[in-house]
Design an enzyme around this catalytic site. Structure first.
Site, short mmCIF file in Angstrom:
data_model
loop_
_atom_site.label_atom_id
_atom_site.label_comp_id
_atom_site.label_asym_id
_atom_site.label_seq_id
_atom_site.Cartn_x
_atom_site.Cartn_y
_atom_site.Cartn_z
N HIS A 134 -3.53 0.35 -3.28
CA HIS A 134 -4.42 0.67 -2.16
C HIS A 134 -5.02 -0.60 -1.56
CE1 HIS A 134 -4.42 4.85 -3.76
NE2 HIS A 134 -4.28 4.20 -4.91
N ARG A 158 -1.17 9.61 -3.55
CA ARG A 158 -0.53 8.95 -2.41
C ARG A 158 0.37 7.79 -2.86
NH1 ARG A 158 -6.08 8.36 -2.19
NH2 ARG A 158 -7.05 6.34 -1.75
N ARG A 202 0.86 -1.18 0.00
CA ARG A 202 0.00 0.00 0.00
C ARG A 202 0.89 1.23 0.00
NH1 ARG A 202 -4.19 -0.64 4.85
NH2 ARG A 202 -4.95 1.37 4.08
N HIS A 203 0.34 2.36 -0.35
CA HIS A 203 1.06 3.64 -0.26
C HIS A 203 1.42 3.90 1.20
CE1 HIS A 203 -2.69 5.04 1.49
NE2 HIS A 203 -3.30 4.36 0.51
N ASN A 262 -5.77 8.67 5.75
CA ASN A 262 -5.62 7.56 6.71
C ASN A 262 -5.57 8.13 8.12
OD1 ASN A 262 -3.34 5.77 4.52
ND2 ASN A 262 -5.50 5.39 4.87
N GLU A 291 -7.81 3.19 -6.00
CA GLU A 291 -8.56 2.58 -4.91
C GLU A 291 -10.03 2.40 -5.29
OE1 GLU A 291 -8.92 0.58 -2.85
OE2 GLU A 291 -8.47 1.25 -0.83
O1 F6P Z 1 -9.11 3.48 4.44
C1 F6P Z 1 -8.23 3.31 3.40
C2 F6P Z 1 -8.91 2.74 2.19
O2 F6P Z 1 -7.95 2.55 1.19
C3 F6P Z 1 -10.08 3.57 1.65
O3 F6P Z 1 -9.70 4.59 0.78
C4 F6P Z 1 -10.95 2.54 1.03
O4 F6P Z 1 -12.28 2.96 0.82
C5 F6P Z 1 -10.84 1.43 2.04
O5 F6P Z 1 -9.50 1.46 2.50
C6 F6P Z 1 -11.13 0.06 1.48
O6 F6P Z 1 -11.22 -0.85 2.55
P1 F6P Z 1 -12.66 -1.36 3.04
O7 F6P Z 1 -13.21 -2.06 1.84
O8 F6P Z 1 -12.35 -2.32 4.17
O9 F6P Z 1 -13.51 -0.21 3.45
#
Ligand code: F6P
Length: 737
Positions: free
Chosen positions: A689, A602, A550-551, A557, A623
């Site tokens: 991501h 990022r 990941r970044h 975050n 992402e």
């Molecule tokens: O929180 C970081 C992130 O990369 C968000 O940008 C993204 O929506 C999420 O994680 C994805 O993870 P989850 O599907 O568990 O919400």
């Protein structure tokens, strides 16, 4: 350039001339290339660029992006502009590559590039130093509208020649100077030479097929189990009560076209075969196709038993085409049997395992049936080479019997809804194949997949692996005796081997050698067979690592917000430096490695300290699109949109954010990335991501779709996937807490 005109603005002298051309706004993505020429090196000052979104978005000079060197006299930064950010407001500045001060911002107003057109005059970049000295640099600002396909094609051309390609007259990637020996980015970023120091245990269910004999991962023989428990004694033929069709009877099934047109695909002509077989390379906008609903389609792609009656598993572009094929085609075409053909030690099981993993990941209910597993269960593990002689009637009968049992199991499973069966055995005589075609009649469509290998070195390597890993030789303490027996077995097969010339088939000829090879196909049509051919054209056995990370921690975050396009925090920057250090050490002898990021800053910022390797931005690596929830915290979603929150909690895999994406959508848009990762022979570092990496990791680790949204992919951790001749292995490095 095929998809649009380009617009150049060059400052040749004060008030330099600007060439005006209209920019085709009809589609594609804006590819911007910023160059600074005639750079007179001043200490360790390096030209940087900073500005509004999507460059870095904050006008904070400490976050400026370094221009990456293309040659000794020219610096360059190139990137793809996300479609919703077509105005770039920026300035050049000089600053030390990794420090903050001194930082000299260029004189004059901001430079504005709108929709690819430079506003105002093109001009030189002027920097005033403390001692009143003025530095002048020519700059070139170039914007091209490039289709996602062209961008990917150009990248491939670059990869193949390993120099910036001139497809459409633009470089696709830039390469920073190779790191100087012994350079460190400050003590905070230092990484001890011993990378092992950073290894952390991988989750217990992760990729470990490299250590397991691949055939053992195949489907458990159900016809050889009693009340669901595998027999641990050889069963007798009477107990099985199997009717074995006569293999010598020539197949006369209707609808089977005789071998007439044989097409050839060679990996050396990939550009064309890519174009012919698959158009959307997925570099551009994700293909968001509305999911098919259960009420529209009458069959069940079966994700798992609990969700059997809901939406087909592979909702998205791939499923839509596959679903259409299945609805329109003949009944037996709804189930596909890929029947492997080939002499022992030709990589059949390896191919079967890979294909199963790929199709499952795409959401197709796929199972691997390995006839060797049936044979071992029924006749024990230590049959000598005599058992495999074509003039040994008992051996022949026993072998045909277990093949028929496996085929029966496969058909029974298809009748319960299974979609693709991979039938893994030598099936090396026409008689055996006739038997299978007879059994398949009215039940499923058969495509033979023949693996041919003429490279003695590879055959020898496979033979040795077989003696080391196959349960057939587990009880043979003498390696040489095992080798002798296996060579005799092989000779027995060679005597009666008949290459496939009947029915629908795919022949993989010398594809594993890594030096060309070709794929021949005959009588192949339909969506899924097409995908399978495309996948096979691109896979190979060259061992290489794929590093997934990941970044570095982003500002979102830190604030607990999802999505967005925020920059990285100080902690994130530290990780970026540590990652650069890691990559430099881990891949120091890998000149052809490449760094892939998403188009979000990022990941670009996390990649920025990495030098010496080409970098490419893939929109497909962006992402998961959280749609209307983008920028919110989970708490805010729960409070303001409780129904959405609950729906996602209930079915995170299928849940699609309003105006955004679901995990299934993400998987579908990542398919071209998987193909490209399979095709690469050199290491790749993927900086992306959480949701995207969960999906990519699940492919390599062969994790079921339903687990994907819950897979652990922590920040500041590198997952190394080692692709090898015996499968995939995983190692995790945690660089920071
Ligand atoms: O929180 C970081 C992130 O990369 C968000 O940008 C993204 O929506 C999420 O994680 C994805 O993870 P989850 O599907 O568990 O919400």
């Amino acid at each position: 350039m095929g998809t649009g005109a380009s617009r150049n603005a060059e400052g040749g002298s004060h008030g330099g001339e600007e060439r005006e051309e209209s920019l085709d706004q009809s589609g594609g993505q804006l590819y911007v290339s910023l160059k600074m020429e005639n750079y007179k090196k001043k200490g360790d000052l390096i030209p940087h660029v900073y500005g509004s979104a999507p460059l870095i978005g904050s006008w904070d000079s400490s976050k400026a992006l370094p221009m990456e060197r293309e040659s000794a006299s020219r610096w360059e930064l190139s990137f793809v502009v996300p479609p919703n950010h077509e105005t770039l407001d920026f300035k050049f500045l000089l600053k030390p590559k990794y420090g903050y001060m001194p930082c000299i911002v260029e004189e004059g107003p901001n430079r504005i590039l709108r929709g690819g057109t430079l506003q105002g005059d093109a001009r030189l970049a002027l920097f005033k130093l403390d001692n009143e000295e003025v530095l002048e640099y020519r700059v070139l600002i170039k914007a091209d509208r490039v289709s996602p396909f062209d961008l990917a094609a150009s990248w491939r051309a670059y990869q193949e020649n390993f120099r910036p390609s001139t497809v459409r007259g633009i470089p696709d990637v830039s390469i920073d100077a190779a790191p100087e020996a012994g350079r460190e980015n400050g003590s905070s970023a230092s990484l001890e030479l011993d990378l092992e120091h950073y290894v952390v245990p991988a989750p217990s269910t992760s990729a470990n097929s490299g250590q397991v004999y691949a055939a053992n991962l195949a489907e458990n023989p159900r016809s050889l189990t009693f009340a669901g428990v595998s027999v641990d004694r050889p069963a007798t033929i009477k107990e099985m009560e199997v009717v074995i069709p006569d293999p010598s009877k020539v197949y006369s099934g209707s609808g089977m076209v005789e071998s007439k047109s044989v097409g050839t695909f060679s990996p050396l002509q990939k550009q064309d075969s890519h174009r012919g077989l698959f158009v959307d390379r997925g570099v551009g906008s994700p293909r968001l196709v509305k999911s098919a609903s259960q009420s529209t389609f009458s069959f069940d792609l079966k994700l798992d038993t609990e969700t059997k009656n809901s939406m087909p598993a592979a909702a998205g572009a791939v499923a839509a085409a596959a679903v259409a094929d299945q609805m329109l085609g003949p009944k037996e075409d709804r189930h596909l049997a890929i029947v492997l053909v080939g002499l022992p030690a030709r990589g059949k099981t390896f191919t079967a395992v890979k294909l199963t993993r790929y199709l499952r990941w795409l959401g197709h209910d796929t199972k691997h049936f390995n006839v060797g597993k049936y044979r071992r269960l029924k006749h024990g593990t230590n049959q000598s080479a005599d058992f495999f002689r074509a003039d040994n009637p008992e051996g022949m009968e026993a072998r045909n019997e277990v093949a028929a049992l496996a085929m029966e199991d496969m058909i029974a499973w298809m009748q319960e809804g299974g979609q693709v069966g991979i039938f893994d055995a030598t099936n090396s005589s026409r008689g055996r194949r006739n038997m299978l075609m007879k059994m398949a009649e009215g039940n499923c469509k058969i495509i033979f997949l023949e693996t041919i290998c003429n490279d003695e070195r590879i055959i020898e390597r496979n033979i040795r692996l077989k003696i080391q890993q196959s349960p057939d030789y587990a009880e043979e303490p003498d390696f040489e005796a095992g080798l002798r027996d296996f060579r005799t077995r092989l000779a027995n097969y060679e005597k009666v081997y008949e290459p496939v010339e009947e029915g629908s088939y795919i022949k993989m000829i010398d594809m594993v050698s890594g030096h060309g090879g070709q794929i021949q196909v005959n009588n192949i049509s339909g969506y899924l067979p097409g995908r399978i051919v495309f996948f096979l054209v691109n896979t190979h056995l060259t061992p290489r690592p794929i590093l997934l990370t990941r970044h570095g921690e982003s500002m979102y975050n830190v604030r607990g917000r999802i999505g967005g396009d925020s920059v990285i925090s100080d902690t994130g920057e530290l990780y970026a430096k540590k990652l650069a250090n890691f990559v430099e050490k881990r891949l120091k002898s890998e000149r052809a490695a490449s760094i892939w990021t998403s188009t979000l800053q990022r990941t670009i910022l996390t990649a920025s300290p990495i030098t010496g390797f080409p970098k490419i931005q893939w929109r497909a690596l962006d992402e998961i699109n959280a749609g209307v929830c983008d920028g919110m915290t989970y708490e805010e979603i729960k409070k303001n949109m409780p129904e959405e929150y609950e729906s996602r909690k209930k079915d995170k895999l299928r849940y699609r954010y309003p105006r955004g994406e679901s995990y299934l959508d993400v998987i579908q848009r990542l398919e071209p990335v998987i193909i490209e990762l399979e095709r690469q022979r050199a290491p790749v570092v993927v900086i992306s991501h959480q949701a995207v990496l969960r999906a990519l990791y699940a492919y390599f680790a062969d994790r079921p779709l339903k687990e994907i949204p819950h897979i652990e992919v922590p920040l500041h951790t590198i997952i190394e996937i080692q692709m090898g001749v015996t499968g995939v292995q995983e190692k995790r490095y945690k660089l920071m807490d």
